[in-house]
Design a protein around this motif. Structure first.
Motif, PDB file in Angstrom:
ATOM      1  N   GLU A 214       7.501  72.722 -28.124  1.00 56.79           N
ATOM      2  CA  GLU A 214       8.197  71.502 -28.523  1.00 56.79           C
ATOM      3  C   GLU A 214       7.527  70.864 -29.730  1.00 56.79           C
ATOM      4  OE1 GLU A 214       8.119  69.242 -24.955  1.00 56.79           O
ATOM      5  OE2 GLU A 214       9.878  70.228 -24.080  1.00 56.79           O
ATOM      6  N   SER A 215       6.177  70.845 -29.747  1.00 60.29           N
ATOM      7  CA  SER A 215       5.458  70.239 -30.863  1.00 60.29           C
ATOM      8  C   SER A 215       5.606  71.064 -32.137  1.00 60.29           C
ATOM      9  CB  SER A 215       3.972  70.086 -30.518  1.00 60.29           C
ATOM     10  OG  SER A 215       3.361  71.353 -30.320  1.00 60.29           O
ATOM     11  N   SER A 216       5.993  72.343 -31.987  1.00 60.23           N
ATOM     12  CA  SER A 216       6.199  73.212 -33.151  1.00 60.23           C
ATOM     13  C   SER A 216       7.635  73.187 -33.645  1.00 60.23           C
ATOM     14  CB  SER A 216       5.801  74.657 -32.807  1.00 60.23           C
ATOM     15  OG  SER A 216       4.430  74.744 -32.487  1.00 60.23           O
ATOM     16  N   GLY A 217       8.460  72.362 -33.030  1.00 63.60           N
ATOM     17  CA  GLY A 217       9.827  72.219 -33.515  1.00 63.60           C
ATOM     18  C   GLY A 217      10.874  72.983 -32.742  1.00 63.60           C
ATOM     19  N   ILE A 218      10.487  73.674 -31.661  1.00 65.11           N
ATOM     20  CA  ILE A 218      11.476  74.406 -30.864  1.00 65.11           C
ATOM     21  C   ILE A 218      12.011  73.434 -29.804  1.00 65.11           C
ATOM     22  CG2 ILE A 218      11.939  76.508 -29.539  1.00 65.11           C
ATOM     23  CD1 ILE A 218       9.417  77.695 -30.732  1.00 65.11           C
ATOM     24  N   PHE A 219      12.830  72.518 -30.259  1.00 65.20           N
ATOM     25  CA  PHE A 219      13.290  71.436 -29.398  1.00 65.20           C
ATOM     26  C   PHE A 219      14.277  71.903 -28.333  1.00 65.20           C
ATOM     27  CE2 PHE A 219      12.468  69.496 -33.667  1.00 65.20           C
ATOM     28  CZ  PHE A 219      11.269  68.862 -33.318  1.00 65.20           C
ATOM     29  N   GLU A 220      14.922  73.046 -28.563  1.00 56.74           N
ATOM     30  CA  GLU A 220      15.880  73.552 -27.582  1.00 56.74           C
ATOM     31  C   GLU A 220      15.205  73.986 -26.287  1.00 56.74           C
ATOM     32  OE1 GLU A 220      17.520  74.976 -31.613  1.00 56.74           O
ATOM     33  OE2 GLU A 220      15.592  74.704 -30.624  1.00 56.74           O
ATOM     34  N   MET A 221      13.902  74.258 -26.350  1.00 62.36           N
ATOM     35  CA  MET A 221      13.202  74.796 -25.191  1.00 62.36           C
ATOM     36  C   MET A 221      13.379  73.893 -23.965  1.00 62.36           C
ATOM     37  SD  MET A 221      11.372  77.578 -24.601  1.00 62.36           S
ATOM     38  CE  MET A 221      10.616  78.042 -26.157  1.00 62.36           C
ATOM     39  N   LYS A 222      13.264  72.589 -24.151  1.00 61.16           N
ATOM     40  CA  LYS A 222      13.408  71.661 -23.026  1.00 61.16           C
ATOM     41  C   LYS A 222      14.826  71.720 -22.464  1.00 61.16           C
ATOM     42  CE  LYS A 222      11.204  67.801 -23.020  1.00 61.16           C
ATOM     43  NZ  LYS A 222      10.717  66.428 -23.319  1.00 61.16           N
ATOM     44  N   ASP A 223      15.815  71.877 -23.328  1.00 64.23           N
ATOM     45  CA  ASP A 223      17.207  71.986 -22.880  1.00 64.23           C
ATOM     46  C   ASP A 223      17.416  73.282 -22.112  1.00 64.23           C
ATOM     47  OD1 ASP A 223      19.990  70.985 -22.894  1.00 64.23           O
ATOM     48  OD2 ASP A 223      20.378  72.753 -24.134  1.00 64.23           O
ATOM     49  N   TRP A 224      16.772  74.365 -22.549  1.00 62.82           N
ATOM     50  CA  TRP A 224      16.883  75.643 -21.853  1.00 62.82           C
ATOM     51  C   TRP A 224      16.278  75.555 -20.458  1.00 62.82           C
ATOM     52  CZ3 TRP A 224      14.768  78.740 -26.644  1.00 62.82           C
ATOM     53  CH2 TRP A 224      15.773  78.781 -27.627  1.00 62.82           C
ATOM     54  N   VAL A 225      15.200  74.796 -20.340  1.00 63.83           N
ATOM     55  CA  VAL A 225      14.589  74.575 -19.023  1.00 63.83           C
ATOM     56  C   VAL A 225      15.543  73.792 -18.134  1.00 63.83           C
ATOM     57  CG1 VAL A 225      12.730  73.375 -17.800  1.00 63.83           C
ATOM     58  CG2 VAL A 225      12.208  74.729 -19.842  1.00 63.83           C
ATOM     59  N   LYS A 226      16.121  72.729 -18.692  1.00 68.18           N
ATOM     60  CA  LYS A 226      17.029  71.871 -17.930  1.00 68.18           C
ATOM     61  C   LYS A 226      18.250  72.641 -17.432  1.00 68.18           C
ATOM     62  CE  LYS A 226      17.702  67.761 -19.524  1.00 68.18           C
ATOM     63  NZ  LYS A 226      18.175  66.605 -20.359  1.00 68.18           N
ATOM     64  N   LYS A 227      18.726  73.598 -18.232  1.00 68.14           N
ATOM     65  CA  LYS A 227      19.911  74.364 -17.863  1.00 68.14           C
ATOM     66  C   LYS A 227      19.591  75.583 -17.008  1.00 68.14           C
ATOM     67  CE  LYS A 227      22.680  72.906 -21.837  1.00 68.14           C
ATOM     68  NZ  LYS A 227      23.381  73.316 -23.079  1.00 68.14           N
ATOM     69  N   GLY A 228      18.301  75.796 -16.694  1.00 68.14           N
ATOM     70  CA  GLY A 228      17.924  76.861 -15.774  1.00 68.14           C
ATOM     71  C   GLY A 228      17.663  78.215 -16.404  1.00 68.14           C
ATOM     72  N   TYR A 229      17.649  78.278 -17.731  1.00 70.62           N
ATOM     73  CA  TYR A 229      17.364  79.550 -18.388  1.00 70.62           C
ATOM     74  C   TYR A 229      15.881  79.920 -18.305  1.00 70.62           C
ATOM     75  CZ  TYR A 229      22.022  79.238 -20.500  1.00 70.62           C
ATOM     76  OH  TYR A 229      23.379  79.144 -20.698  1.00 70.62           O
ATOM     77  N   ILE A 230      15.024  78.910 -18.185  1.00 68.07           N
ATOM     78  CA  ILE A 230      13.586  79.130 -18.113  1.00 68.07           C
ATOM     79  C   ILE A 230      13.022  78.322 -16.951  1.00 68.07           C
ATOM     80  CG2 ILE A 230      11.379  79.013 -19.342  1.00 68.07           C
ATOM     81  CD1 ILE A 230      12.872  78.946 -21.958  1.00 68.07           C
ATOM     82  N   THR A 231      12.113  78.938 -16.194  1.00 69.03           N
ATOM     83  CA  THR A 231      11.410  78.251 -15.110  1.00 69.03           C
ATOM     84  C   THR A 231      10.029  77.841 -15.603  1.00 69.03           C
ATOM     85  OG1 THR A 231      12.558  79.544 -13.412  1.00 69.03           O
ATOM     86  CG2 THR A 231      10.487  78.477 -12.772  1.00 69.03           C
ATOM     87  N   VAL A 232       9.652  76.602 -15.358  1.00 64.79           N
ATOM     88  CA  VAL A 232       8.352  76.094 -15.796  1.00 64.79           C
ATOM     89  C   VAL A 232       7.312  76.317 -14.705  1.00 64.79           C
ATOM     90  CG1 VAL A 232       7.055  74.058 -16.527  1.00 64.79           C
ATOM     91  CG2 VAL A 232       9.416  74.364 -17.277  1.00 64.79           C
ATOM     92  N   VAL A 233       6.170  76.865 -15.106  1.00 62.17           N
ATOM     93  CA  VAL A 233       5.039  77.086 -14.206  1.00 62.17           C
ATOM     94  C   VAL A 233       4.014  75.983 -14.454  1.00 62.17           C
ATOM     95  CG1 VAL A 233       3.223  78.692 -13.520  1.00 62.17           C
ATOM     96  CG2 VAL A 233       5.427  79.573 -14.304  1.00 62.17           C
ATOM     97  N   GLU A 234       3.556  75.334 -13.415  1.00 61.88           N
ATOM     98  CA  GLU A 234       2.597  74.241 -13.569  1.00 61.88           C
ATOM     99  C   GLU A 234       1.294  74.734 -14.186  1.00 61.88           C
ATOM    100  OE1 GLU A 234       1.957  72.232  -9.914  1.00 61.88           O
ATOM    101  OE2 GLU A 234       4.026  71.541  -9.708  1.00 61.88           O
ATOM    102  N   GLY A 235       0.708  73.880 -15.038  1.00 64.19           N
ATOM    103  CA  GLY A 235      -0.598  74.196 -15.614  1.00 64.19           C
ATOM    104  C   GLY A 235      -0.503  75.047 -16.864  1.00 64.19           C
TER     105      GLY A 235
END
Length: 326
Positions: A149-170
């Motif tokens: 996100e800090s590098s400008g890939i702002f879509e990443m958060k949207d992809w997480v929200k839509k279920g395309y990517i699962t976030v691992v803690e840590g």
């Protein structure tokens, strides 16, 4: 009067504001900084061609035109947005997996043959009427998500929200969590074989083997002679003989012939744009991530190649051969 070029250096970090001023002395005066930053991010998101054009026109950095490995229009020509994963419950498929540790994205690709077995096992005959449908699963650590996100890939958060990517803690990937999700998919689909990059694989391959899935370590080299061996448990050995260069050739040909069906997953679409292709002195192909920025990822492509490698070489090996050590 002494003269000097008004331009940034090619090795400057294009995302640093100090670089922007090198090629634009009037930045902030006649050119709003906010507009310049937005134009930069838009070019970055559109892919390498637009990024190179931005560097040339806005920073006077003259670089060679990029070689686009797979055009976006060619990739999307294989897209069918009406594809539903539920349509493939219980069907035979092959898995390709690329594990990550911290910064990279872990990726799983399931490949469903839409052709008869005799067609897709004829690996030498690239004109065979093969056809596959692909689905992906992705995992990213919290720390890596923040870096993207800090590098400008702002879509990443949207992809997480839509279920395309699962976030691992840590900041480290959880083998246990990913392993459980893969084995859960085993209950939904008939996963015949599991091809994987051995880096940081942990217990995942052994767990798949224990569930009756044939597992194959895919050597991450363009070409190899002979085989390699991987030990599972205490008394079994798997013989592998796979190089990725012919798999890459097949992958590109399948795309060109519109035989890799997918549902337009935006994550893998982005990764396709990040590909950089190299050729060694023996004309073997190899994919790398584009080196413009560390946050460029191609892990989903790597997972797909691992799965295709299993299919491509399985007829030659027949089945994974297990025998006692010693």
């Amino acid at each position: 009067f002494p003269s000097h070029d008004i331009c940034a250096d090619e090795d400057d970090d294009i995302f640093e504001p100090t670089t922007w001023y090198k090629g634009n002395p009037n930045l902030g005066i006649t050119i709003p900084v906010k507009d310049f930053k937005e134009d930069l991010m838009n070019a970055y998101q559109k892919g390498e061609q637009s990024f190179v054009e931005f560097k040339t026109k806005n920073l006077n950095i003259w670089v060679d035109a990029p070689t686009i490995v797979i055009k976006d229009e060619d990739w999307m020509a294989n897209c069918n947005k009406d594809l539903q994963l539920s349509e493939f419950y219980g069907k035979e498929c092959y898995a390709g997996f690329d594990m990550a540790m911290t910064d990279d994205i872990a990726a799983l690709c399931l490949i469903f043959p839409n052709s008869s077995r005799k067609d897709y096992e004829r690996r030498v005959d690239f004109e065979a009427n093969v056809n596959f449908t692909l689905f992906w699963w992705f995992w990213i650590t919290e720390d890596s998500l923040k870096k993207c996100e800090s590098s400008g890939i702002f879509e990443m958060k949207d992809w997480v929200k839509k279920g395309y990517i699962t976030v691992v803690e840590g900041n480290y990937h959880s083998h246990v969590m990913i392993q459980e999700q893969i084995l859960e998919l085993k209950t939904l689909f008939n996963i015949k074989s599991f091809g994987f990059d051995p880096f940081n694989i942990g217990s995942i391959a052994e767990a798949c083997h224990n569930e009756g899935i044939r597992v194959k370590e895919v050597v991450q080299k363009s070409f190899i002679n002979g085989g390699v061996q991987m030990q599972l448990g205490t008394n079994e050995r798997i013989n592998i003989n796979v190089g990725l260069s012919p798999v890459i050739v097949w992958f590109k040909l399948l795309i060109d012939k519109k035989r890799l069906n997918h549902n337009g997953n935006p994550v893998i679409r982005w990764m396709i744009r990040n590909l950089k292709q190299t050729i060694d002195r023996n004309n073997n192909l190899w994919f790398q991530k584009n080196d413009l920025k560390r946050t460029y990822k191609i892990d989903g492509v790597s997972a797909c190649l691992d799965g295709l490698a299993v299919i491509m070489f399985e007829e030659e090996e027949k089945v994974v051969r297990l025998r006692p050590l010693g």
